[in-house]
Write a protein that holds these residues in place. Structure first.
Motif, short mmCIF file in Angstrom:
data_model
loop_
_atom_site.label_atom_id
_atom_site.label_comp_id
_atom_site.label_asym_id
_atom_site.label_seq_id
_atom_site.Cartn_x
_atom_site.Cartn_y
_atom_site.Cartn_z
N LYS A 206 21.66 -28.80 -3.62
CA LYS A 206 22.56 -29.12 -4.74
C LYS A 206 21.75 -29.54 -5.95
CE LYS A 206 26.72 -30.63 -2.25
NZ LYS A 206 27.89 -31.50 -2.27
N HIS A 207 22.38 -29.43 -7.10
CA HIS A 207 21.76 -29.94 -8.31
C HIS A 207 21.68 -31.47 -8.21
CE1 HIS A 207 21.09 -30.88 -12.54
NE2 HIS A 207 20.71 -29.61 -12.68
N HIS B 142 17.06 -26.56 -10.55
CA HIS B 142 17.33 -25.19 -11.02
C HIS B 142 18.57 -24.59 -10.36
CE1 HIS B 142 13.48 -25.58 -12.89
NE2 HIS B 142 12.89 -25.78 -11.72
N ALA B 143 19.21 -25.34 -9.46
CA ALA B 143 20.35 -24.78 -8.70
C ALA B 143 21.63 -24.82 -9.54
CB ALA B 143 20.55 -25.56 -7.39
N GLU B 144 22.10 -23.66 -9.92
CA GLU B 144 23.38 -23.63 -10.65
C GLU B 144 24.53 -23.61 -9.67
OE1 GLU B 144 23.22 -20.47 -13.48
OE2 GLU B 144 21.48 -21.40 -14.46
N MET C 62 22.63 -17.17 14.69
CA MET C 62 23.43 -16.94 13.48
C MET C 62 22.73 -17.59 12.30
SD MET C 62 27.25 -17.92 14.67
CE MET C 62 27.71 -17.51 16.34
N ALA C 63 22.81 -16.95 11.14
CA ALA C 63 22.36 -17.56 9.89
C ALA C 63 23.44 -17.26 8.87
CB ALA C 63 21.02 -16.99 9.46
N ILE C 64 24.02 -18.30 8.34
CA ILE C 64 25.14 -18.12 7.41
C ILE C 64 24.76 -18.76 6.09
CG2 ILE C 64 27.59 -18.66 7.03
CD1 ILE C 64 27.34 -19.25 10.32
N ASP C 65 24.74 -17.97 5.04
CA ASP C 65 24.38 -18.46 3.71
C ASP C 65 25.60 -18.44 2.81
OD1 ASP C 65 21.64 -19.14 3.39
OD2 ASP C 65 21.15 -17.06 3.87
N VAL C 66 25.84 -19.56 2.15
CA VAL C 66 26.96 -19.64 1.21
C VAL C 66 26.42 -20.18 -0.11
CG1 VAL C 66 29.26 -20.63 0.84
CG2 VAL C 66 28.47 -20.21 3.16
N ALA C 67 26.78 -19.55 -1.20
CA ALA C 67 26.43 -20.08 -2.53
C ALA C 67 27.73 -20.27 -3.30
CB ALA C 67 25.50 -19.10 -3.26
N ARG D 264 29.91 -32.56 -7.25
CA ARG D 264 29.55 -32.76 -5.83
C ARG D 264 30.28 -31.77 -4.93
NH1 ARG D 264 27.45 -37.99 -5.71
NH2 ARG D 264 28.01 -39.14 -7.56
N SER D 265 31.49 -31.38 -5.34
CA SER D 265 32.37 -30.60 -4.47
C SER D 265 32.41 -29.14 -4.90
CB SER D 265 33.80 -31.17 -4.52
OG SER D 265 33.83 -32.47 -3.99
N SER D 266 32.32 -28.25 -3.91
CA SER D 266 32.39 -26.82 -4.20
C SER D 266 33.84 -26.38 -4.40
CB SER D 266 31.81 -26.02 -3.03
OG SER D 266 30.44 -26.28 -2.87
#
Ligand SMILES: NC(=O)C1=CN([C@@H]2O[C@H](COP(=O)(O)OP(=O)(O)OC[C@H]3O[C@@H](n4cnc5c(N)ncnc54)[C@H](OP(=O)(O)O)[C@@H]3O)[C@@H](O)[C@H]2O)C=CC1
Ligand SMILES: O=C([O-])CC(=O)C(=O)O
Length: 271
Positions: A149-150, A217-219, A234-239, A248-250
């Motif tokens: 996170k930023h 640098h994380a937008e 398993m590898a799960i990536d979420v952006a 703080r909250s997505s």
């Protein structure tokens, strides 16, 4: 038509109430929004959503709510989830960090069983819980989540009181925490509910390893989940786009609650 109440009117509560209040989910009717106290903001949101504004969720069942979406915080789960289950409501919990308290989780599950109700934990800001649930049938060995996170989303976390760090001055990404989900949620209660959602699924906050990276640098907020299991890996990536009201909250977390209401009122269950 299922009567729905929303608890909390911050970033997630706003988005969830607006979606339900505007009729975005056919079959669900928003009856009220509850906060800790009445405020102009809460009353304005309730007016826009054509529902009641309340200073506590205890009046929601009498207004016809049978499903409550909690988006208020761990203290709200501790205070209100049990009485709402006892009053005949199903509850969707976003502040899953509260469930790191095994005694509270046991009380909530007992109440749900005794009253024929359900507790729902949406996927929130992550994805892949369906696959992990399936893998658990043959055994999950390790679960790790890396959250990036930023720094502005991490500022003010209790962990930083004891481990001071000039977050605002960070020039490069830095790992600021590594440990169990139990320790992660104590140190970052508003940032890693997702790790407790995973922990509740796999059975213990000590079975999920958490790494938190502050990245100037994380937008986007990123979560990477890695699982080893008897069935494979398993590898799960979420952006995720952060919520415009609370970095703080997505945004995805609010959408997951809306999607869960939609799934609960729909005649078909997918996934
Ligand atoms: N499961 C997941 O994937 C995710 C979970 N979360 C969690 O979801 C929750 C909501 O997030 P977000 O909307 O961003 O948070 P916000 O801080 O933006 O909003 C929280 C809201 O809840 C209200 N509130 C706080 N305590 C209580 C209480 N005891 N009773 C009633 N209302 C209360 C606050 O009111 P007031 O203005 O009076 O303080 C505020 O309106 C948080 O716990 C957050 O950590 C967030 C993202 C992802
Ligand atoms: O919204 C997110 O990306 C994750 C989050 O804050 C949480 O799990 O508490």
């Amino acid at each position: 038509m299922t009567g729905v109440g929303v608890l909390g009117h911050g970033a997630l509560g706003h988005a969830i109430a607006q979606a339900l209040g505007s009729g975005q989910v056919p079959g669900a009717r928003l009856v009220g929004i509850a906060g800790r106290r009445l405020s102009d903001d809460l009353e304005c949101l309730a007016r826009a959503c054509d529902c009641a504004a309340l200073d506590a969720p205890s009046a929601l069942p009498a207004l016809g709510a049978r499903l409550i979406v909690e988006a208020a915080g761990a203290s709200a789960v501790r205070e209100h989830a049990l009485p709402l289950l006892e009053a005949g409501c199903d509850v969707i919990l976003m502040s899953t960090g509260a469930l790191g308290d095994a005694a509270l989780l046991a009380r909530l599950k007992d109440a749900a069983t005794a009253h024929g109700r359900k507790i729902y934990l949406p996927s929130g800001a992550i994805a892949g819980l369906d696959g992990i649930r399936a893998a658990m049938e043959a055994g999950v060995e390790t679960v790790r989540i890396t959250t990036r996170k930023h720094p502005r989303a991490l500022a003010g976390s209790p962990y930083l009181d004891e481990h001071p760090l000039d977050l605002a001055g960070l020039a490069e990404a830095r790992v600021i925490f590594e440990g169990s989900a139990r320790d992660a949620i104590a140190g970052f209660p508003s940032n890693v509910n997702v790790s407790l959602t995973l922990a509740t699924l796999v059975g213990s906050p000590d079975r999920v390893q958490v790494r938190i990276i502050a990245d100037p640098h994380a937008e986007m907020t990123q979560h990477r989940i890695e699982v080893t299991a008897a069935s494979g890996t398993m590898a799960i990536d979420v952006a995720n786009q952060p919520s415009p009201l609370n970095p703080r909250s997505s945004w995805l977390a609010a959408l997951s609650a809306i999607a869960m209401v939609r799934q609960l009122v729909a005649p078909i269950w997918i996934g």
